[in-house]
Design a protein around this motif. Sequence first.
Motif, short mmCIF file in Angstrom:
data_model
loop_
_atom_site.label_atom_id
_atom_site.label_comp_id
_atom_site.label_asym_id
_atom_site.label_seq_id
_atom_site.Cartn_x
_atom_site.Cartn_y
_atom_site.Cartn_z
N ALA A 393 51.97 -20.27 3.46
CA ALA A 393 50.57 -20.46 3.88
C ALA A 393 50.44 -21.66 4.81
N ILE A 394 51.11 -22.75 4.48
CA ILE A 394 51.05 -23.94 5.33
C ILE A 394 51.69 -23.66 6.68
N ARG A 395 52.80 -22.95 6.67
CA ARG A 395 53.45 -22.58 7.93
C ARG A 395 52.50 -21.75 8.79
N GLY A 396 51.75 -20.86 8.16
CA GLY A 396 50.82 -20.02 8.89
C GLY A 396 49.72 -20.80 9.57
N VAL A 397 49.09 -21.75 8.84
CA VAL A 397 48.00 -22.51 9.45
C VAL A 397 48.51 -23.48 10.52
N LEU A 398 49.70 -24.04 10.30
CA LEU A 398 50.24 -24.94 11.32
C LEU A 398 50.60 -24.18 12.59
N ARG A 399 51.10 -22.97 12.43
CA ARG A 399 51.40 -22.15 13.60
C ARG A 399 50.10 -21.78 14.33
N VAL A 416 40.58 -23.58 12.34
CA VAL A 416 41.93 -23.76 11.82
C VAL A 416 42.12 -25.18 11.30
N GLN A 417 41.56 -26.17 11.99
CA GLN A 417 41.65 -27.54 11.51
C GLN A 417 41.03 -27.69 10.13
N ALA A 418 39.83 -27.13 9.96
CA ALA A 418 39.15 -27.22 8.67
C ALA A 418 39.96 -26.52 7.58
N LEU A 419 40.48 -25.35 7.87
CA LEU A 419 41.26 -24.60 6.91
C LEU A 419 42.54 -25.34 6.55
N THR A 420 43.19 -25.96 7.53
CA THR A 420 44.43 -26.70 7.27
C THR A 420 44.18 -27.83 6.30
N LEU A 421 43.11 -28.59 6.52
CA LEU A 421 42.82 -29.72 5.63
C LEU A 421 42.51 -29.23 4.22
N ALA A 422 41.70 -28.17 4.11
CA ALA A 422 41.36 -27.64 2.79
C ALA A 422 42.61 -27.13 2.06
N LYS A 440 39.98 -19.19 -7.78
CA LYS A 440 39.75 -18.17 -6.74
C LYS A 440 39.68 -18.80 -5.36
N ILE A 441 39.10 -20.00 -5.26
CA ILE A 441 38.96 -20.64 -3.95
C ILE A 441 40.33 -20.92 -3.34
N PHE A 442 41.33 -21.17 -4.17
CA PHE A 442 42.68 -21.41 -3.65
C PHE A 442 43.26 -20.13 -3.05
N TRP A 443 43.08 -19.00 -3.71
CA TRP A 443 43.59 -17.73 -3.19
C TRP A 443 42.84 -17.32 -1.93
N VAL A 444 41.55 -17.69 -1.85
CA VAL A 444 40.79 -17.45 -0.62
C VAL A 444 41.41 -18.21 0.54
N LEU A 445 41.79 -19.47 0.31
CA LEU A 445 42.41 -20.28 1.37
C LEU A 445 43.76 -19.70 1.80
N ILE A 446 44.56 -19.27 0.82
CA ILE A 446 45.86 -18.69 1.14
C ILE A 446 45.69 -17.44 2.01
N ALA A 447 44.74 -16.58 1.64
CA ALA A 447 44.50 -15.37 2.42
C ALA A 447 43.98 -15.70 3.81
N MET A 448 43.09 -16.67 3.92
CA MET A 448 42.56 -17.07 5.22
C MET A 448 43.65 -17.61 6.13
N SER A 449 44.64 -18.29 5.55
CA SER A 449 45.75 -18.80 6.36
C SER A 449 46.54 -17.65 6.97
N THR A 450 46.70 -16.57 6.22
CA THR A 450 47.38 -15.38 6.76
C THR A 450 46.59 -14.77 7.90
N VAL A 451 45.26 -14.70 7.74
CA VAL A 451 44.41 -14.11 8.77
C VAL A 451 44.45 -14.92 10.06
#
Length: 468
Positions: A393-399, A416-422, A440-451
């Motif tokens: 997930a971190i690799r996805g948002v950094l990319r 993307v900046q906001a999502l990375t920090l969260a 649930k909010i954590f899994w939402v962030l993981i999925a958003m990083s993929t998107v």
Amino acid sequence: MLTIKSREQLLPQFILGGCVALAALYGVVVADHGTDALLLLAGGAAVLVIMIWPTIGLLLLAATIPLENLLMVGEGFTATRLLGILVCGAWFVQKIVHRESFASLLSSSYFVMGGLFVLLVVSSITWAHNPLIARSGAISLVQAFALGMIIIDLAGSWRRMDSLIRVLILSAGVASTMTLTQALIGGLRRGGDDIAGGVNGTAVVLLTLLPFCFYLLRSHTTSVWRVLGIAVAAASVVAIIVTYSRMNLMLLVPVLLAQYWFVFRGRQGRAWLGVLTVAGLVGTLLWVPWDRVAQRIQTIGPYMESTLSQDGGTYSGRGYHMRVGLAIARDHPLFGVGYNNYGELFLREYQYTVAGSDRIYTNRRSPHSSLIGILADLGAVGILTWVLLIGAAIRGVLRAWYSTQGATERDRHYLVQALTLALLLHAIPYGFYLPNQKEKIFWVLIAMSTVVDRLARADRATLAPSRS
């Protein structure tokens, strides 16, 4: 026999006839049951809308996450869970009916890494010390994982990601307002109880969503939405303070500093940031009891010291719980004791064998950490799978961060900046602070990083031919 085309032409007539039939049925039911029929009809209409448009259901589901504990529909059963089951069913039926491919979902890093973790959790029922507890935890985890799959499929565009964030911000505004009401009007010692969880859970959700408020005031949107982002950000800051959650008080300052740095470095939104600063200062000066905040802050140092080392032969509650988790992991190093079984082993056995506590606990306990809890429940295999999921997930948002830096649509980079920090909040400090694999909010962030990773790569692939 009707052809497909003729059926489509007759669809409005079918809908009209259905509405007339429902109206007639409603009149009969009201005569017998009174106002309860109104709730019945509203619920039926909501189910119908979600079945036709699962995307609307997803937004409704997201709106309930910061308010989950307020929306109880039964003993231990929340509206969020009920709505999640309905949305998941509607989404799956739509995929089957329209013969949409699952290939894109099944090839995502979220499905591969998250699926491995979920598979391990479900498999652990076979070796768990208490299979019933493991099964209950596995069901909740599968639902959270499914929520992420739905987000990847239904929120797979920048516009829908923006809509999802706006809904979460609106809901965070309600949660922060209720937290302030509890603390400043209701007379509670700490605000935030039974909103997004306990006091600490509410503070975690509000701080997680705070970076998205800054995204809103920086984006090219209407003044109304910018003002709303400012209002929710200011209310959230004050609400987090009056929860007196020590970890979140410590994290609030660096999160705000990071957001101020992003705004000043990117220049967009500086004037609106000034408005937010004034609003935040007014709110904290008028409503925050700084003497109580100071007292709470003074306890952070001693509490951390007693968490990491013994004080008079005992650890703090959190430190002792982590120590028990490590003891369980040492005794069951490879696959652990079964998902969600830490509390059972703590209660029945390990509190009597692990030194460092000055009391006997009478109920199941939480490991207060995803890393320690997973290590105890699923062993080295489980923690490795979990770290790989977070790393992907971190690799996805950094990319995505790198890909959107030079984009003409700067709003995408701000998102993307906001999502990375969260996400980093949950990957590092919250990973040690709470069992966020259950959030649930954590899994939402993981999925958003993929998107955002997929969207950023698609944008870059589109721009590459034109540049060449």
